[in-house]
Design a protein around this motif. Structure first.
Motif, PDB file in Angstrom:
ATOM      1  N   SER A 103       8.425  11.595  -4.561  1.00  0.00           N
ATOM      2  CA  SER A 103       7.219  11.415  -4.039  1.00  0.00           C
ATOM      3  C   SER A 103       6.550  10.339  -3.310  1.00  0.00           C
ATOM      4  O   SER A 103       7.163   9.191  -3.629  1.00  0.00           O
ATOM      5  CB  SER A 103       6.321  11.647  -5.518  1.00  0.00           C
ATOM      6  N   TYR A 104       5.523  10.290  -2.764  1.00  0.00           N
ATOM      7  CA  TYR A 104       5.091   9.226  -1.862  1.00  0.00           C
ATOM      8  C   TYR A 104       3.635   8.932  -2.122  1.00  0.00           C
ATOM      9  O   TYR A 104       2.835   9.656  -1.988  1.00  0.00           O
ATOM     10  CB  TYR A 104       5.427   9.764  -0.266  1.00  0.00           C
ATOM     11  N   TRP A 105       3.477   7.479  -2.450  1.00  0.00           N
ATOM     12  CA  TRP A 105       2.066   7.283  -3.086  1.00  0.00           C
ATOM     13  C   TRP A 105       1.554   6.176  -1.734  1.00  0.00           C
ATOM     14  O   TRP A 105       2.103   5.435  -1.150  1.00  0.00           O
ATOM     15  CB  TRP A 105       2.217   6.619  -4.208  1.00  0.00           C
ATOM     16  N   VAL A 106       0.275   6.409  -1.724  1.00  0.00           N
ATOM     17  CA  VAL A 106      -0.609   5.473  -0.645  1.00  0.00           C
ATOM     18  C   VAL A 106      -1.746   5.049  -1.546  1.00  0.00           C
ATOM     19  O   VAL A 106      -2.356   5.720  -2.220  1.00  0.00           O
ATOM     20  CB  VAL A 106      -0.781   5.763   0.393  1.00  0.00           C
ATOM     21  N   LYS A 110      -2.925   7.373  -4.468  1.00  0.00           N
ATOM     22  CA  LYS A 110      -2.916   8.758  -4.132  1.00  0.00           C
ATOM     23  C   LYS A 110      -1.649   9.222  -3.925  1.00  0.00           C
ATOM     24  O   LYS A 110      -1.025   8.558  -3.105  1.00  0.00           O
ATOM     25  CB  LYS A 110      -3.820   9.387  -3.156  1.00  0.00           C
ATOM     26  N   VAL A 111      -1.160  10.337  -4.526  1.00  0.00           N
ATOM     27  CA  VAL A 111       0.109  11.015  -3.918  1.00  0.00           C
ATOM     28  C   VAL A 111      -0.067  11.594  -2.568  1.00  0.00           C
ATOM     29  O   VAL A 111      -0.667  12.592  -2.551  1.00  0.00           O
ATOM     30  CB  VAL A 111       0.807  11.876  -5.093  1.00  0.00           C
ATOM     31  N   ALA A 112       0.730  11.414  -1.525  1.00  0.00           N
ATOM     32  CA  ALA A 112       0.350  11.786  -0.060  1.00  0.00           C
ATOM     33  C   ALA A 112       1.404  13.022  -0.091  1.00  0.00           C
ATOM     34  O   ALA A 112       1.155  13.659   0.762  1.00  0.00           O
ATOM     35  CB  ALA A 112       0.460  10.698   0.930  1.00  0.00           C
ATOM     36  N   SER A 113       2.461  13.025  -0.550  1.00  0.00           N
ATOM     37  CA  SER A 113       3.753  14.031  -0.223  1.00  0.00           C
ATOM     38  C   SER A 113       4.540  13.998  -1.656  1.00  0.00           C
ATOM     39  O   SER A 113       4.860  13.104  -2.089  1.00  0.00           O
ATOM     40  CB  SER A 113       4.511  13.633   1.095  1.00  0.00           C
ATOM     41  N   ARG A 153       0.827  -1.335  -0.011  1.00  0.00           N
ATOM     42  CA  ARG A 153      -0.007   0.022  -0.030  1.00  0.00           C
ATOM     43  C   ARG A 153       0.843   1.182  -0.100  1.00  0.00           C
ATOM     44  O   ARG A 153       0.344   2.287   0.197  1.00  0.00           O
ATOM     45  CB  ARG A 153      -0.962  -0.066   1.243  1.00  0.00           C
ATOM     46  N   HIS A 154       2.051   1.191  -0.105  1.00  0.00           N
ATOM     47  CA  HIS A 154       2.952   2.414  -0.208  1.00  0.00           C
ATOM     48  C   HIS A 154       4.018   2.218  -1.101  1.00  0.00           C
ATOM     49  O   HIS A 154       4.738   1.256  -1.479  1.00  0.00           O
ATOM     50  CB  HIS A 154       3.640   2.505   1.355  1.00  0.00           C
ATOM     51  N   VAL A 155       4.385   3.338  -1.908  1.00  0.00           N
ATOM     52  CA  VAL A 155       5.376   3.254  -3.059  1.00  0.00           C
ATOM     53  C   VAL A 155       6.023   4.414  -2.906  1.00  0.00           C
ATOM     54  O   VAL A 155       5.587   5.706  -3.024  1.00  0.00           O
ATOM     55  CB  VAL A 155       4.726   2.983  -4.512  1.00  0.00           C
ATOM     56  N   LEU A 156       7.371   4.415  -3.158  1.00  0.00           N
ATOM     57  CA  LEU A 156       8.169   5.520  -3.233  1.00  0.00           C
ATOM     58  C   LEU A 156       8.661   5.808  -4.727  1.00  0.00           C
ATOM     59  O   LEU A 156       8.704   4.942  -5.498  1.00  0.00           O
ATOM     60  CB  LEU A 156       9.549   5.193  -2.658  1.00  0.00           C
ATOM     61  N   VAL A 157       8.273   7.023  -5.315  1.00  0.00           N
ATOM     62  CA  VAL A 157       8.637   7.424  -6.599  1.00  0.00           C
ATOM     63  C   VAL A 157       9.467   8.645  -6.942  1.00  0.00           C
ATOM     64  O   VAL A 157       9.122   9.808  -6.554  1.00  0.00           O
ATOM     65  CB  VAL A 157       7.175   7.729  -7.480  1.00  0.00           C
TER      66      VAL A 157
END
Length: 247
Positions: A78-81, A88-91, A62-66
């Motif tokens: 960018s941090y995706w959840v 969605k991009v969370a940060s 449920r979490h991906v670093l881009v």
């Protein structure tokens, strides 16, 4: 209540349960394409000016670093959840200086160091540190001394500009012991931070191609977007004067 009403109520509860599960607990779908990632990032945070997606790095399901490169030639993160049945991009950070990504503040094994260093800074390596400062205090007439703890991990920055590193077992072991002791001493102060007295912290020192300490001007002082869905902490940049060399 009639059987018909009971039947209707039962059907309603089942449908509601299905909808709730679908919306909140369903397994993630396939991750967006690079084009979709760029489009969403720039739509939500135009300052990102994202242009090139360097990689998609799953941390868990449920979490991906881009990491990405912007039109301004900045190297960001960018941090995706996965939440509410969508990615969605969370940060978003427009620069890639090292950060600590915290999933569970009471579980050091869930902490990750992340970075995306601009090639212009020409780093050969990054030295990460976990430091607990020495301390001395007197409590109820009893003297207490806490020795300094300094732990180091080195990563090489030549092959890839970006990286994600889970805390190593020795760091996790020390931090678990620290949390246990400090939470026993100060249970009310230890809820939201590993170090209520700020005597333990993470730091980093960048080294150039000649193995000399340097300052990564192109990789720091960016801007950020966050919706509060991810817990991030800046990693303090240090210099050799902050480090103790064993004799």
């Amino acid at each position: 209540m009639t059987k018909k009403k009971l039947w209707s109520l039962g059907i309603f509860i089942i449908l509601l349960s299905i909808i709730v599960y679908w919306f909140y607990f369903s397994m993630p779908t396939s991750f967006p394409t690079n084009e979709q990632l760029v489009e969403e990032m720039n739509s939500i945070f135009p300052e990102a000016t994202a242009s090139i997606i360097q990689d998609t790095i799953p941390v868990d399901e449920r979490h991906v670093l881009v990491p990405f490169i912007s039109k301004k030639d900045d190297y960001g993160l960018s941090y995706w959840v996965w939440k509410n049945h969508k990615w969605k991009v969370a940060s978003i950070d427009t620069k890639g200086e090292p950060m600590l990504w915290k999933f569970n503040i009471n579980d050091p094994s869930s902490l990750y160091l992340v970075w995306n260093i601009h090639p212009k800074d020409q780093l050969s390596s990054i030295h990460f540190y976990l430091i607990r400062d020495r301390g001395y205090r007197i409590t109820e007439g009893i003297e207490h001394y806490d020795p300094r703890v300094q732990m180091e991990k080195r990563v090489f920055a030549q092959e890839k500009s970006y990286g994600l590193m889970q805390l190593s077992d020795d760091w996790v072991t020390f931090m678990n012991a620290y949390i246990k002791v400090e939470s026993a001493k100060q249970p009310n102060l230890f809820i939201n931070n590993f170090s209520p007295k700020q005597d333990m912290f993470f730091g980093w020192i960048p080294y150039d191609q000649t193995n000399k300490e340097t300052f990564p001007e192109s990789s720091v002082n960016g801007t950020r977007y966050s919706d509060g869905e991810v817990n991030l902490e800046y990693v303090m940049i240090l210099d050799k004067g902050d480090i103790e060399i064993p004799r």
